[in-house]
Scaffold this motif. Structure first.
Motif, PDB file in Angstrom:
ATOM      1  N   ILE A  91      50.758   3.723  -0.243  1.00 57.36           N
ATOM      2  CA  ILE A  91      50.774   2.257  -0.185  1.00 57.36           C
ATOM      3  C   ILE A  91      49.703   1.767   0.776  1.00 57.36           C
ATOM      4  CG2 ILE A  91      52.111   0.226   0.508  1.00 57.36           C
ATOM      5  CD1 ILE A  91      54.601   1.594  -0.474  1.00 57.36           C
ATOM      6  N   ALA A  92      49.531   2.464   1.896  1.00 55.88           N
ATOM      7  CA  ALA A  92      48.595   2.027   2.928  1.00 55.88           C
ATOM      8  C   ALA A  92      47.157   1.979   2.423  1.00 55.88           C
ATOM      9  CB  ALA A  92      48.701   2.949   4.140  1.00 55.88           C
ATOM     10  N   ILE A  93      46.727   3.030   1.697  1.00 57.03           N
ATOM     11  CA  ILE A  93      45.333   3.067   1.250  1.00 57.03           C
ATOM     12  C   ILE A  93      45.018   1.940   0.260  1.00 57.03           C
ATOM     13  CG2 ILE A  93      43.627   4.425  -0.030  1.00 57.03           C
ATOM     14  CD1 ILE A  93      44.816   6.924   1.263  1.00 57.03           C
ATOM     15  N   PRO A  94      45.827   1.748  -0.820  1.00 55.03           N
ATOM     16  CA  PRO A  94      45.550   0.605  -1.706  1.00 55.03           C
ATOM     17  C   PRO A  94      45.637  -0.737  -0.969  1.00 55.03           C
ATOM     18  CG  PRO A  94      47.052   2.136  -2.772  1.00 55.03           C
ATOM     19  CD  PRO A  94      46.930   2.578  -1.347  1.00 55.03           C
ATOM     20  N   LEU A  95      46.561  -0.836  -0.005  1.00 48.50           N
ATOM     21  CA  LEU A  95      46.713  -2.096   0.718  1.00 48.50           C
ATOM     22  C   LEU A  95      45.493  -2.392   1.573  1.00 48.50           C
ATOM     23  CD1 LEU A  95      48.468  -4.503   1.380  1.00 48.50           C
ATOM     24  CD2 LEU A  95      49.646  -3.123   3.117  1.00 48.50           C
ATOM     25  N   ILE A  96      44.929  -1.374   2.206  1.00 48.12           N
ATOM     26  CA  ILE A  96      43.713  -1.565   2.998  1.00 48.12           C
ATOM     27  C   ILE A  96      42.553  -2.007   2.102  1.00 48.12           C
ATOM     28  CG2 ILE A  96      41.941  -0.345   4.330  1.00 48.12           C
ATOM     29  CD1 ILE A  96      44.216   1.329   5.536  1.00 48.12           C
ATOM     30  N   ILE A  97      42.463  -1.410   0.917  1.00 48.15           N
ATOM     31  CA  ILE A  97      41.405  -1.809  -0.029  1.00 48.15           C
ATOM     32  C   ILE A  97      41.576  -3.261  -0.458  1.00 48.15           C
ATOM     33  CG2 ILE A  97      40.478  -1.404  -2.349  1.00 48.15           C
ATOM     34  CD1 ILE A  97      41.175   1.568  -1.958  1.00 48.15           C
ATOM     35  N   VAL A  98      42.812  -3.643  -0.803  1.00 44.78           N
ATOM     36  CA  VAL A  98      43.081  -5.025  -1.220  1.00 44.78           C
ATOM     37  C   VAL A  98      42.793  -5.996  -0.081  1.00 44.78           C
ATOM     38  CG1 VAL A  98      44.899  -6.646  -1.891  1.00 44.78           C
ATOM     39  CG2 VAL A  98      44.753  -4.407  -2.998  1.00 44.78           C
TER      40      VAL A  98
END
Length: 330
Positions: free
Chosen positions: A54-61
Motif C-alpha cells: 500500500i505504501a509504495i502505490p500511495l507514495i507514487i499517487v
C-alpha cells in the motif's frame, strides 16, 4: 410606444452565485486538492498504509498529486483564479503551497511575470539555455526550486517596491509562516516515520519533478524556429484530462489568460507547431531517461499522426470530448 423585445436579465450560474467559482469546471482542480488531503491523511493515520504493497502505490499517487497541485492547479489558479472571491482564492493559494512549498507569490513572480515575458530566452531566470543536455539538464532539474525562491525574494524584498509587490511580499511571508506552522504541527503530532514516508519523500520527488517539467516544456524544443512558441506539447488524452488541458503548452503560451476549459477552442493554433514537439509520454521525471538517447524527447512520427487526427476533429467539429466537453479528445 416601443416595440423592442425586453432583454431577460443574465442568469448567474449557481456555481458562481453560491459557490463563488469563476467557472463550474473549476470543481475539477478543487477535487485534486481534496484528493491530495485524503491520500495524505490515509498515509499518516491509517495503520495498514505502512504495508509496502500500500505504501509504495500511495507514495507514487501522492507524488503525482503533489505535482498536480504544485505546477498544475497552482499554475492555472495564478493565471486565472478559481474563485471570484478573495478569501477562497487565498485558501487555494495556501493549500496548493503545502505539497511542495511553492507559494502563489513565487508562481506569479517567476512564471507569470518573468517566464511568460521572456519565454525561455534572455531575461528568463528559469531559462534552459546552456542546460539542454547531460549533467547541465539534471542540475537544472535539481536546483529549479531554489532559483524560483531566490528570484522571488530578490524582487519582492527589493528596496522601494511597487505597491503591488509590497502586497505580494506580505502574502509570501504569511504563506511561508502558515506553511511552517501547519507542517511543523502535523509532523509533531503524527508518527515521525510516517511523515517522512508520506510527506517528505513525495515532497523531494516533487522538487525534481517541478524542475524537470519546467525544463522539458522548453529545452527539447530549442532549434525549432518554425514552432511559434518553442514549447514541447504533451498531447496524450489521459494526461490532459488529469492536468486540465495544460499539456498543450504552445497554446498556453499563446493564450496564457484563457480558462483551461477554453483551450480546446484554440487547438487550431497547434496546426503551426512542428510535429516533432508533440509527444505522448507523461512529462514527469520517470521519462528523464530520454536525456541519454539523442532526440529521445522528440517524436515527429507521433506528432504527424496527431496533427492529422486534429485536422479531422476540427473538420468534424468534435475536438471536445463528447462526454466531458471541458476537455479536448484527439
Amino acid at each position: 410606444m416601443s416595440t423592442e423585445t425586453p432583454v431577460a436579465p443574465e442568469h448567474t450560474p449557481f456555481s458562481k452565485r453560491v459557490l463563488k467559482l469563476e467557472h463550474a469546471s473549476n470543481v475539477g482542480p478543487l477535487l485534486h486538492i481534496a484528493l491530495w488531503i485524503g491520500m495524505l491523511a490515509l498515509g499518516l493515520f491509517v495503520p495498514i498504509a505502512t504495508n509496502w504493497y500500500i505504501a509504495i502505490p500511495l507514495i507514487i499517487v501522492l507524488s503525482l498529486l503533489n505535482l498536480s497541485l504544485t505546477i498544475g492547479v497552482m499554475h492555472m489558479h495564478t493565471h486565472r483564479p478559481l474563485f471570484v472571491s478573495k478569501f477562497p482564492n487565498r485558501v487555494v493559494d495556501f493549500l496548493c503551497c503545502l505539497p511542495g512549498n511553492l507559494t502563489a507569490a513565487e508562481m506569479r513572480e517567476v512564471h507569470v511575470l518573468n517566464h511568460h515575458r521572456f519565454n525561455d530566452g534572455p531575461g528568463d531566470v528559469t531559462s534552459t539555455t546552456g542546460m539542454e543536455k547531460g549533467l547541465g539538464a539534471i542540475w537544472y532539474w535539481v536546483r529549479y526550486g531554489v532559483i524560483v525562491k531566490i528570484h522571488t525574494m530578490r524582487t519582492i524584498f527589493a528596496a522601494d517596491p511597487a505597491p503591488r509587490r509590497r502586497k505580494t511580499r506580505h502574502q509570501f511571508l504569511l504563506d511561508m509562516a502558515l506553511y511552517a506552522v501547519v507542517i511543523g504541527t502535523v509532523w509533531y503530532l503524527v508518527d515521525f516515520d510516517r511523515f517522512v514516508l508520506f510527506y517528505w519523500v513525495p515532497f523531494l520527488i516533487t522538487q525534481v519533478n517541478a524542475g524537470y517539467f519546467a525544463w522539458l516544456s522548453h529545452a527539447p524544443a530549442k532549434g525549432f524556429e518554425d514552432d511559434p512558441s518553442t514549447s514541447l506539447n504533451n498531447a496524450g488524452n489521459i494526461l490532459n484530462f488529469l492536468i486540465f488541458n495544460q499539456g498543450y503548452h504552445s497554446v498556453h503560451h499563446r493564450y496564457p489568460g484563457i480558462h483551461w476549459s477554453q483551450i480546446p477552442d484554440k487547438l487550431d493554433y497547434m496546426r503551426d507547431v512542428n510535429p516533432g514537439v508533440i509527444v505522448p509520454y507523461w512529462m514527469v521525471a520517470q521519462s528523464g531517461w530520454r536525456l541519454f538517447w539523442p532526440g529521445g524527447f522528440l517524436n515527429e512520427r507521433y506528432g504527424t499522426k496527431w496533427k492529422a487526427r486534429l485536422e479531422q476533429r476540427i473538420e468534424e467539429g468534435t475536438v471536445r470530448s463528447r462526454y466531458l466537453p471541458w476537455f479536448a479528445w484527439i
